[in-house]
Design a protein around this motif. Sequence first.
Motif, PDB file in Angstrom:
ATOM      1  N   LEU A  54      33.871  73.764  38.982  1.00 21.79           N
ATOM      2  CA  LEU A  54      34.417  73.954  40.133  1.00 21.79           C
ATOM      3  C   LEU A  54      34.962  72.649  40.613  1.00 21.79           C
ATOM      4  CD1 LEU A  54      35.084  75.876  42.506  1.00 21.79           C
ATOM      5  CD2 LEU A  54      32.694  75.706  43.155  1.00 21.79           C
ATOM      6  N   ASN A  55      33.925  71.855  40.781  1.00 20.65           N
ATOM      7  CA  ASN A  55      34.154  70.744  41.642  1.00 20.65           C
ATOM      8  C   ASN A  55      35.161  69.625  41.238  1.00 20.65           C
ATOM      9  OD1 ASN A  55      32.518  70.467  44.187  1.00 20.65           O
ATOM     10  ND2 ASN A  55      31.112  70.880  42.731  1.00 20.65           N
ATOM     11  N   ILE A  56      35.244  69.829  39.801  1.00 18.71           N
ATOM     12  CA  ILE A  56      36.415  69.045  39.105  1.00 18.71           C
ATOM     13  C   ILE A  56      37.865  69.539  39.465  1.00 18.71           C
ATOM     14  CG2 ILE A  56      37.544  68.515  36.808  1.00 18.71           C
ATOM     15  CD1 ILE A  56      34.569  67.904  35.736  1.00 18.71           C
ATOM     16  N   THR A  57      37.620  71.134  39.400  1.00 17.82           N
ATOM     17  CA  THR A  57      38.953  71.693  39.917  1.00 17.82           C
ATOM     18  C   THR A  57      39.489  71.438  41.299  1.00 17.82           C
ATOM     19  OG1 THR A  57      38.419  73.489  38.198  1.00 17.82           O
ATOM     20  CG2 THR A  57      40.111  74.028  39.877  1.00 17.82           C
ATOM     21  N   LEU A  58      38.300  71.519  42.133  1.00 14.83           N
ATOM     22  CA  LEU A  58      38.763  71.252  43.413  1.00 14.83           C
ATOM     23  C   LEU A  58      39.338  69.564  43.864  1.00 14.83           C
ATOM     24  CD1 LEU A  58      35.726  72.843  45.210  1.00 14.83           C
ATOM     25  CD2 LEU A  58      38.152  73.539  45.411  1.00 14.83           C
ATOM     26  N   ILE A  59      38.745  68.562  43.059  1.00 12.32           N
ATOM     27  CA  ILE A  59      39.160  67.215  42.935  1.00 12.32           C
ATOM     28  C   ILE A  59      40.556  67.354  42.655  1.00 12.32           C
ATOM     29  CG2 ILE A  59      38.862  64.952  41.885  1.00 12.32           C
ATOM     30  CD1 ILE A  59      35.871  65.703  41.905  1.00 12.32           C
ATOM     31  N   ALA A  60      40.855  67.772  41.417  1.00 12.44           N
ATOM     32  CA  ALA A  60      42.354  67.991  41.042  1.00 12.44           C
ATOM     33  C   ALA A  60      42.999  68.601  41.956  1.00 12.44           C
ATOM     34  CB  ALA A  60      42.272  68.687  39.577  1.00 12.44           C
ATOM     35  N   ILE A  61      42.829  69.809  42.616  1.00 17.28           N
ATOM     36  CA  ILE A  61      43.638  70.086  43.657  1.00 17.28           C
ATOM     37  C   ILE A  61      44.075  69.381  44.738  1.00 17.28           C
ATOM     38  CG2 ILE A  61      43.783  72.208  45.269  1.00 17.28           C
ATOM     39  CD1 ILE A  61      42.275  73.962  43.119  1.00 17.28           C
ATOM     40  N   ASN A  62      42.934  68.779  45.290  1.00 18.56           N
ATOM     41  CA  ASN A  62      43.099  67.946  46.415  1.00 18.56           C
ATOM     42  C   ASN A  62      43.761  66.546  46.320  1.00 18.56           C
ATOM     43  OD1 ASN A  62      41.646  68.757  48.563  1.00 18.56           O
ATOM     44  ND2 ASN A  62      39.799  68.681  47.462  1.00 18.56           N
ATOM     45  N   CYS A  63      43.588  65.913  44.839  1.00 19.08           N
ATOM     46  CA  CYS A  63      44.656  64.932  44.388  1.00 19.08           C
ATOM     47  C   CYS A  63      45.993  65.228  44.365  1.00 19.08           C
ATOM     48  CB  CYS A  63      44.126  64.391  43.205  1.00 19.08           C
ATOM     49  SG  CYS A  63      42.484  63.377  43.111  1.00 19.08           S
ATOM     50  N   TRP A  64      46.223  66.468  43.833  1.00 19.81           N
ATOM     51  CA  TRP A  64      47.616  67.273  43.560  1.00 19.81           C
ATOM     52  C   TRP A  64      48.198  67.051  45.185  1.00 19.81           C
ATOM     53  CZ3 TRP A  64      51.676  67.100  40.953  1.00 19.81           C
ATOM     54  CH2 TRP A  64      52.761  67.981  41.315  1.00 19.81           C
ATOM     55  N   TYR A  65      47.700  67.816  46.137  1.00 23.65           N
ATOM     56  CA  TYR A  65      48.375  67.859  47.425  1.00 23.65           C
ATOM     57  C   TYR A  65      48.326  66.711  48.279  1.00 23.65           C
ATOM     58  CZ  TYR A  65      48.717  73.028  47.055  1.00 23.65           C
ATOM     59  OH  TYR A  65      49.218  73.992  46.530  1.00 23.65           O
ATOM     60  N   LEU A  66      47.363  65.709  47.958  1.00 26.43           N
ATOM     61  CA  LEU A  66      47.746  64.413  48.675  1.00 26.43           C
ATOM     62  C   LEU A  66      48.772  63.538  47.972  1.00 26.43           C
ATOM     63  CD1 LEU A  66      43.945  63.153  48.814  1.00 26.43           C
ATOM     64  CD2 LEU A  66      45.404  63.734  50.857  1.00 26.43           C
ATOM     65  N   PHE A  67      49.036  63.885  46.624  1.00 32.50           N
ATOM     66  CA  PHE A  67      50.358  63.149  46.059  1.00 32.50           C
ATOM     67  C   PHE A  67      51.497  63.738  46.549  1.00 32.50           C
ATOM     68  CE2 PHE A  67      53.467  63.612  42.536  1.00 32.50           C
ATOM     69  CZ  PHE A  67      53.829  62.372  42.414  1.00 32.50           C
ATOM     70  N   VAL A  68      51.661  65.254  46.705  1.00 27.49           N
ATOM     71  CA  VAL A  68      52.685  65.780  47.265  1.00 27.49           C
ATOM     72  C   VAL A  68      52.782  65.418  48.758  1.00 27.49           C
ATOM     73  CG1 VAL A  68      53.586  67.994  47.976  1.00 27.49           C
ATOM     74  CG2 VAL A  68      52.563  67.911  45.842  1.00 27.49           C
TER      75      VAL A  68
END
Length: 93
Positions: A54-68
Amino acid sequence: MDLWREIVGWAGSALLIISILQPTISRLRWLNLGASSLLMAYNLMLGSAPMVALNITLIAINCWYLFVVARAARAKTANATALSEESDRRARR
């Protein structure tokens, strides 16, 4: 070891709560990224695979949106610069 594990868990939980209270989405994402990282470490120490996933998924989501958000900010800056240069050229004519 148990004391450090508990400190990591409580720090992650506190940071998660603080992240939810942020007025801007980018600050929320940055703090949530930190919270997810701490909570992932905590759950790794506990051996809880579903929570680590779950936390790996949340990290990936947050990184993606910060990139966007960063990409959009760069594009906005580039557009503003191009418009400014165009108006400067027109003013010189």
